[in-house]
Design an enzyme around this catalytic site. Structure first.
Site, PDB file in Angstrom:
ATOM      1  CG  HIS A 154      38.277  35.956  30.754  1.00 26.77           C
ATOM      2  ND1 HIS A 154      38.272  34.695  31.311  1.00 26.77           N
ATOM      3  CD2 HIS A 154      36.979  36.347  30.691  1.00 26.77           C
ATOM      4  CE1 HIS A 154      37.034  34.331  31.570  1.00 26.77           C
ATOM      5  NE2 HIS A 154      36.223  35.303  31.211  1.00 26.77           N
ATOM      6  CE  LYS A 156      37.467  36.087  35.320  1.00 27.40           C
ATOM      7  NZ  LYS A 156      37.409  34.858  34.502  1.00 27.40           N
ATOM      8  CG  ASP A 161      51.132  46.497  50.508  1.00 24.87           C
ATOM      9  OD1 ASP A 161      50.790  47.560  49.947  1.00 24.87           O
ATOM     10  OD2 ASP A 161      50.731  46.179  51.646  1.00 24.87           O
TER      11      ASP A 161
END
Length: 217
Positions: A154, A156, A161
């Site tokens: 779950h 996100k 870089d």
């Protein structure tokens, strides 16, 4: 700022070139760190705007001119998110629960063609749903790994870089972008980025296909 430079110059004259140069370098580094922190909060839902200019291929011949689509040609939370993502030059590591938005998929494919190294971790259940963009990414040669657990993957967050973190409540779906109350924060605080990078590497290794178990005794 002028006062700061004047102070640095006086230090250079007073204590000698070697010591002052070291002090000046340290002062400039501190100023750079203080002034270059990328901090932005984006709030959704995002109004629909044209993002074709951001997603246009580089070196694709002469520009056809302004996009003729009826959408407003102005900045929006989605366009700001795309701008941060497309700033990647070397790597992009993504953990996302659901991914069905075509504009974000186009951004990753564009970065892939620019030879940015991309890794994606996602949820096994949601990657199989109709409209998921994960299969398209895999076909293009982008590395994707998924969970094999009873719980959801779950997370996100995105690391660009290995220096910039993008995280918040936003799933990469058109529903979330256009309709939901969501948030995203962009930050380049090294300590925070390093914590998320370490977690990504752990998840990436946990979801290594060689560790999958397809049969149980």
């Amino acid at each position: 700022m002028r006062g700061g430079w004047a102070q640095a110059w006086r230090t250079l004259l007073a204590v000698g070139v070697g010591v002052a140069a070291e002090a000046l370098a340290g002062w400039l580094l501190r100023r750079r760190r203080e002034g270059s922190a990328v901090r932005e909060a984006l709030f959704f839902p995002s109004r629909a705007t044209c993002v074709e200019a951001l997603l246009a291929e580089e070196g694709g011949g002469p520009s056809p001119g302004p996009c003729a689509c009826p959408l407003p040609h102005q900045e929006s939370p989605l366009s700001r998110l795309l701008t941060h993502l497309l700033a990647a030059r070397r790597s992009l590591d993504l953990c996302v629960f659901a991914f069905s938005n075509p504009q974000l998929r186009r951004a990753l494919l564009l970065l892939h063609r620019r030879r940015v190294h991309i890794r994606v971790v996602t949820d096994a259940d949601y990657m199989a749903l109709r409209g998921s963009q994960i299969g398209i990414l895999r076909k293009a040669g982008i590395q994707v790994r998924h969970d094999q657990e009873t719980g959801y993957m779950h997370n996100k967050f995105v690391i660009i870089d290995k220096k910039v973190l993008i995280t918040g409540s936003l799933n990469w779906t058109t529903q979330a972008i256009q309709n939901n109350r969501e948030n995203v924060i962009i930050i380049d605080d090294k300590k925070i980025v390093d914590v998320f990078l370490a977690e990504f590497e752990k998840i990436w290794e946990d979801f290594n296909p060689t560790n999958y178990t397809f049969f149980t005794n």
